[in-house]
Write a protein that holds these residues in place. Structure first.
Motif, short mmCIF file in Angstrom:
data_model
loop_
_atom_site.label_atom_id
_atom_site.label_comp_id
_atom_site.label_asym_id
_atom_site.label_seq_id
_atom_site.Cartn_x
_atom_site.Cartn_y
_atom_site.Cartn_z
N PHE A 90 24.68 43.12 -1.99
CA PHE A 90 25.99 43.75 -1.91
C PHE A 90 25.98 45.20 -2.41
O PHE A 90 26.99 45.88 -2.30
N GLN A 91 24.90 45.65 -3.00
CA GLN A 91 24.86 47.03 -3.47
C GLN A 91 24.58 47.96 -2.30
O GLN A 91 23.61 48.68 -2.26
N THR A 92 25.47 47.89 -1.31
CA THR A 92 25.29 48.68 -0.10
C THR A 92 26.66 49.18 0.34
O THR A 92 27.63 49.10 -0.41
N ASP A 93 26.74 49.69 1.56
CA ASP A 93 27.97 50.25 2.09
C ASP A 93 29.14 49.27 1.93
O ASP A 93 29.04 48.11 2.34
N TYR A 94 30.26 49.77 1.38
CA TYR A 94 31.35 48.85 1.08
C TYR A 94 31.96 48.24 2.34
O TYR A 94 32.56 47.19 2.31
N LYS A 95 31.82 48.92 3.49
CA LYS A 95 32.37 48.35 4.73
C LYS A 95 31.51 47.20 5.24
O LYS A 95 32.01 46.23 5.78
N LYS A 96 30.22 47.33 5.06
CA LYS A 96 29.33 46.24 5.49
C LYS A 96 29.50 45.01 4.62
O LYS A 96 29.37 43.88 5.08
N VAL A 97 29.79 45.26 3.32
CA VAL A 97 29.90 44.13 2.38
C VAL A 97 30.99 43.17 2.83
O VAL A 97 30.87 41.96 2.63
N THR A 98 32.05 43.69 3.46
CA THR A 98 33.12 42.82 3.93
C THR A 98 32.56 41.70 4.81
O THR A 98 33.00 40.56 4.73
N PHE A 99 31.61 42.04 5.67
CA PHE A 99 31.05 41.02 6.55
C PHE A 99 29.96 40.21 5.85
O PHE A 99 29.75 39.05 6.16
N LEU A 100 29.29 40.86 4.91
CA LEU A 100 28.21 40.13 4.23
C LEU A 100 28.77 39.13 3.23
O LEU A 100 28.22 38.05 3.05
N ILE A 101 29.89 39.48 2.59
CA ILE A 101 30.40 38.62 1.52
C ILE A 101 30.95 37.32 2.09
O ILE A 101 31.04 36.32 1.39
N GLU A 102 31.27 37.32 3.39
CA GLU A 102 31.69 36.07 4.03
C GLU A 102 30.57 35.04 3.99
O GLU A 102 30.82 33.85 3.98
N ARG A 103 29.36 35.55 4.00
CA ARG A 103 28.21 34.66 4.10
C ARG A 103 27.91 33.94 2.79
O ARG A 103 26.96 33.15 2.73
N ILE A 104 28.67 34.20 1.75
CA ILE A 104 28.49 33.43 0.51
C ILE A 104 28.70 31.96 0.81
O ILE A 104 27.95 31.11 0.38
N CYS A 105 29.73 31.69 1.60
CA CYS A 105 30.09 30.29 1.83
C CYS A 105 30.69 30.18 3.21
O CYS A 105 31.40 31.06 3.66
N GLY A 106 30.37 29.11 3.91
CA GLY A 106 30.92 28.93 5.24
C GLY A 106 32.34 28.42 5.23
O GLY A 106 33.11 28.68 6.14
N ILE A 107 32.70 27.69 4.18
CA ILE A 107 33.99 27.01 4.21
C ILE A 107 35.10 27.90 3.66
O ILE A 107 36.17 27.97 4.21
N CYS A 108 34.81 28.61 2.55
CA CYS A 108 35.85 29.49 2.04
C CYS A 108 35.49 30.94 2.32
O CYS A 108 35.66 31.80 1.46
N SER A 109 34.97 31.22 3.52
CA SER A 109 34.51 32.58 3.81
C SER A 109 35.67 33.57 3.81
O SER A 109 35.51 34.70 3.36
N PHE A 110 36.83 33.16 4.28
CA PHE A 110 37.95 34.11 4.31
C PHE A 110 38.37 34.50 2.91
O PHE A 110 38.69 35.64 2.64
N LEU A 111 38.35 33.53 2.01
CA LEU A 111 38.78 33.80 0.64
C LEU A 111 37.86 34.82 -0.02
O LEU A 111 38.32 35.64 -0.82
N HIS A 112 36.59 34.77 0.29
CA HIS A 112 35.67 35.74 -0.31
C HIS A 112 35.97 37.14 0.19
O HIS A 112 36.00 38.09 -0.59
N THR A 113 36.21 37.28 1.52
CA THR A 113 36.55 38.62 1.99
C THR A 113 37.88 39.03 1.41
O THR A 113 38.07 40.19 1.05
N LEU A 114 38.81 38.10 1.30
CA LEU A 114 40.14 38.43 0.78
C LEU A 114 40.03 38.98 -0.64
O LEU A 114 40.60 40.02 -0.96
N GLY A 115 39.28 38.27 -1.47
CA GLY A 115 39.14 38.72 -2.85
C GLY A 115 38.47 40.08 -2.92
O GLY A 115 38.94 40.99 -3.60
N TYR A 116 37.42 40.25 -2.15
CA TYR A 116 36.68 41.50 -2.16
C TYR A 116 37.54 42.66 -1.66
O TYR A 116 37.61 43.73 -2.27
N VAL A 117 38.22 42.41 -0.54
CA VAL A 117 39.03 43.46 0.08
C VAL A 117 40.18 43.84 -0.83
O VAL A 117 40.51 45.02 -0.98
N ARG A 118 40.76 42.86 -1.50
CA ARG A 118 41.84 43.16 -2.45
C ARG A 118 41.31 44.04 -3.57
O ARG A 118 42.00 44.97 -4.00
#
Lengths: 109, 134, 298, 361
Positions: free
Chosen positions: D47-75
């Motif tokens: 994740f220590q990369t471009d903040y725009k790319k992280v939005t798509f990468l952080i989804e990959r933490i988990c398949g089931i709550c992927s939206f929540l991870h982007t939501l938290g990050y984006v917030r």
């Protein structure tokens, strides 16, 4: 217990919820992000898609006029579609089918 | 986000106090802020109580012993383990048996080596390069 | 009996049946899987899937952690074949019961012979299942004996009903234990003990165990058909038992071993004892005496 | 007789690897050692990369709550950059978050059936879950990792057809969930197996820092949605909690939350319809970069999820820290399980809804 007994008996006469994959293809939704495709002739090989790709699935070479995507590394996010200045990238609704060998999708201009 | 500075000597006492006040430990974040000239790490303790949040900030150089707040907060176990494994901060009471399994050759992946950027810190594999015949 | 042809036929038919029994058993397992899938609103595998499974297993590497395992796997299948043979030749019911018990004991010993905790716990649970199922089966056989005065399968003719209804009910109650289905599939509960006593078998030896399981299922259902005389009723009770059992399997969660013991010893076993009492002469004499007493008293 | 049983990292009931060393006395569990970390992927480093790319990468933490991870990050990033997200985007985010909760809860309710050896029930709830998966695919374009969020808004709008489809799917889902809840709450065999088993007292739940349905089932009425992010205050959100603290209560909380989610999705959809179309994405200038740090809590389906972002004015982020709900909950197993049967272990593990790919990252 009785609810499930009723359900089990009802299920016997219902059509099955599963499909005979891979002989029956999976239905996909409208505007689903299935597989990345390129509308070749429009491409100017600027390389923005390659820079925006979070999965590093796209390789572009301006000198060789070569564009290449690894569909198995692509995460179908559509970041490349958003940045494409010529709007030549897009998604097919059908998903990448199961394959025996991995191969890249290439385009040479 | 406002953080409160504290010393690592006071940390455990402060943790007990916060527990008494009903604060819940949410997370521990370690960040390596090292530059070429000095080694510096910050450890943030995030606490929450209903809708309020508080953040304690501790600075350390990442080499000396570091206090554990496990006695005050039982859920610090995994978090402190991660602190040790990711950043190499020697947290007290955490023995060799680690909870997070990293591959053996990877040591403290989030630690910044002085004067070496992340990108050039790839694990060097000895290549059996053929020596060109003289 | 004077005609040599009839002797020949009477000897050949059981042999053919025995030879075909793995086929029947496999199809039965296929029907089991297909019906289960349909009850769960799935398409399910083809009917021949169990055979494909066997072919696949035969092609796999057979690992053994203890040579004794091979003996026990073959012993399980061997005792099952023997028991089925005895049944087809019209032999002793009691012998059949003890042969199936031996088969199960082989399974347990095979599980205990390896140093795998899952197999070990599975073996213990299999013993518990044995302790729950066998007394009821023996009581049912005893009830049949009291009614017909013979243990021979070939000697059982005519309507055993309605005196044997309690015995049949008791057998139906413990059927899930023998068929390894919910609510009492505790020995092979894959969520808890992986595959219980079968955990440490692989390849061809697991195929042997699987065939043994098919035969076991076939045998238990065949014993149930003894309770009725009419061939059509026999088919009905055979299919009915299977379908009813599958319905129960799909309408019930798995219970644990405490419930297994409570259920089989407190409900199924008393029912089997009632079955014995109902079918015994002593009981009938008692009933007669009682009715006579009431008659006189009235 | 005392035995030690290894449970995991590969075990049929666990879709994800963690290891429990069980100390058994016969069939009773006396104690257990827990080990996680088998699928560590070093995502925090990536994740220590471009903040725009992280939005798509952080989804990959988990398949089931992927939206929540982007939501938290984006917030978190929006808080650092001091962006005001368009209202329509907030409503769409709420709808997505709740749909994802429905999908996650139906999944774990199915797995619960599987752990109990209740196959039919497992298949039924997963069949019904397919409805919400299809709806999510229709709305976002992907079945699992939706790629819906972006710093400044959402990437796809809900047009009329999609709102209609969502209403239809929610109605059908509510009907079918009613059927499932009848089984989950009233089935005799399930009750026998789960009531009063693997209890977690309120004191332990607080001391171990449990979050989400695990804490709420033990009587801790704590839900991050109460802190009022997105448009939850408008939807009259109320946390759902039980007091029993056993396996049964934990699933009871989840099934009641499903109905609450259906209600909220419906109200949010109505808001979309009444307010008409509007902007869904803020334009961000290329030279506008995050500088600072933010701490954000979001209620994932499994409980409170925490995101911390530290940026330094360059496009590359300095640190992204994620503390997922399972991280807080999984340790509670050591308090819940002693005294329970071996047969109760899979059920108890499922009721805390473990997501190890979240935990290990």
């Amino acid at each position: 217990m009785l609810t499930m007994l009723k359900n089990a008996i009802l299920n016997l006469v219902k059509p099955s919820a599963t499909i005979n994959y891979p002989f029956t293809p999976i239905p996909s939704a409208k505007e689903a992000r299935g597989a990345l495709k390129i509308d070749g002739p429009l491409c100017i090989f600027c390389g923005l898609c390659s820079k925006a790709c979070p999965a590093q699935a796209i390789q572009v070479s301006r000198a060789d006029k070569h564009w290449e995507v690894d569909p198995y590394q692509c995460v179908n996010c559509g970041a490349c579609v958003d940045v494409c200045p010529k709007k030549c990238l897009g998604f097919e609704e059908k998903y990448t089918a199961a394959a025996q060998k991995k191969s890249n999708v290439e385009f040479n201009g | 986000m406002r953080t409160e500075e504290t010393k690592k000597e006071n940390l455990v006492a402060q943790a007990y106090e916060m527990k008494k006040e009903g604060w819940r430990l949410v997370c521990i974040t370690g960040t390596d802020l090292s530059t070429d000239s000095e080694q510096k790490m910050e450890v943030l303790y995030h606490f929450a109580r209903e809708n309020e949040v508080r953040h304690l900030r501790v600075e350390t150089d990442g080499t000396e012993n570091y206090p554990s707040i496990l006695s005050a907060y039982a859920n610090a176990l995994f978090l402190e383990n991660e602190l040790k494994e990711m950043l190499g901060i020697p947290v007290d009471g955490i023995k060799g048996e680690l909870l997070l399994r990293l591959e053996d050759e990877v040591k403290a992946p989030l630690k910044r080596l002085r004067g070496v950027s992340y990108e050039t810190r790839e694990i060097k594999v000895e290549k059996n390069a053929e020596v060109a015949p003289q | 009996m004077s005609c040599p042809m009839s002797i020949c036929a009477s000897a050949a038919l059981p042999a053919i049946l025995l030879l075909l029994s793995p086929l029947f058993g496999g199809l039965l397992a296929g029907v089991d899987r297909k019906l289960t899938a349909r009850m769960q609103n799935r398409k399910g595998p083809p009917l021949t899937q169990p055979f494909w499974d066997i072919f696949k297993l035969l092609g796999k590497q057979s690992m053994v952690s203890n040579p004794a395992q091979i003996l026990f796997a073959i012993g399980y299948l061997g005792f099952m074949i023997l028991a089925l043979g005895v049944f087809f030749w019209g032999g002793d019911l009691l012998a059949i019961v003890f042969l199936t018990t031996f088969a199960s004991v082989c399974l347990v010993l095979g599980a205990f012979s390896v140093r795998s905790p899952y197999a070990y716990i599975g073996g213990q649970r299999e013993l518990l299942q044995l302790a729950s199922f066998e007394p009821v089966l023996i009581a049912a056989v005893a009830a049949i004996y009291l009614k017909t005065n013979t243990f021979l399968v070939s000697g059982i003719h005519g309507g055993l009903m309605p005196y044997l209804i309690p015995s049949l009910l008791a057998l139906w109650m413990v059927l899930p234990i023998k068929m390894r289905k919910s609510p009492f599939d505790i020995a092979t509960a894959h969520q808890e003990v992986v595959k219980g006593p079968f955990t440490e078998y692989s390849g061809a030896y697991y195929a042997v165990i699987l065939v043994g399981e098919w035969l076991e299922l076939l045998l238990v259902l065949l014993i149930i058909t003894l309770f009725v005389a009419n061939p059509w009723l026999k088919v009905l009770i055979f299919v009915g038992s299977l379908v009813g059992e599958l319905l129960l399997d799909n309408a019930c969660a798995r219970l644990n071993w405490k419930w297994l013991l409570r259920y089989s010893w407190a409900i199924a076993l008393p029912m089997a004892v009632i079955g014995i009492m109902v079918s015994s002469d002593v009981f009938r004499a008692l009933i007669n005496a009682l009715s006579a007493y009431i008659y006189i008293g009235g | 007789m005392k035995t030690v049983i290894p449970f995991g990292p590969q075990h049929p009931v666990l879709p994800e690897p963690f290891h429990v060393k069980l100390h058994m006395e016969g069939e009773t569990i006396e104690g257990l050692d827990l080990q996680v970390g088998y699928c560590h992927r070093g995502l925090e480093r990536i994740f220590q990369t471009d903040y725009k790319k992280v939005t798509f990468l952080i989804e990959r933490i988990c398949g089931i709550c992927s939206f929540l991870h982007t939501l938290g990050y984006v917030r978190a990033v929006e808080e650092i950059m001091e962006l005001t997200v368009p209202r329509r985007a907030l409503i769409i985010r709420t709808i997505m978050a709740e749909l994802e909760r429905i999908h996650s809860h139906l999944l774990i309710i199915g797995l619960y059936g599987d752990a109990l050896g209740y196959e039919n029930y497992f298949m039924q709830s997963w069949r019904d879950r397919e409805l919400v998966m299809e709806l999510l695919e229709y709305i976002s374009g992907n079945r699992v990792n939706y790629a819906m969020n972006q710093v400044g808004g959402v990437r796809r709008d809900l047009d009329e057809d999609r709102v209609k489809a969502a209403h239809k799917a929610i109605d059908e889902l509510e009907k079918r969930t009613g059927d499932i809840s009848k089984v989950l709450l009233n089935d005799v065999s399930i009750k026998l197996r789960t009531q009063g088993i693997a209890k977690l007292s309120k004191e332990d739940a607080i001391a171990l820092g449990t979050v989400g349905p695990v804490a709420r089932a033990s009587g801790v009425a704590y839900d991050v949605r109460n802190t009022g992010y997105l448009i939850y205050p408008e939807l009259n959100f109320k946390p759902i909690w039980e007091t029993a603290g056993d396996n049964y209560a934990r699933m009871q909380v989840r099934i009641r939350e499903l109905f609450e989610s259906y209600r909220m999705v419906r109200e949010a959809l109505k808001l979309l319809e009444t307010e008409g179309s509007g902007e869904i994405m803020l334009a961000i200038k290329p030279n506008q970069r995050p500088n600072g740090q933010a701490f954000v809590r979001t209620e994932a389906p499994r409980g409170e999820c925490f995101h911390y972002v530290k940026a330094n004015g360059t496009p590359d982020l300095e640190r992204v820290r994620v503390r997922t709900p399972t991280y807080a909950n999984i340790y509670a197993l050591t308090k819940m399980l002693p005294g329970a049967d071996l047969a109760d272990l899979p059920v108890a593990v499922v009721t805390i809804d473990p997501c190890l790919s979240c935990t290990d990252r």
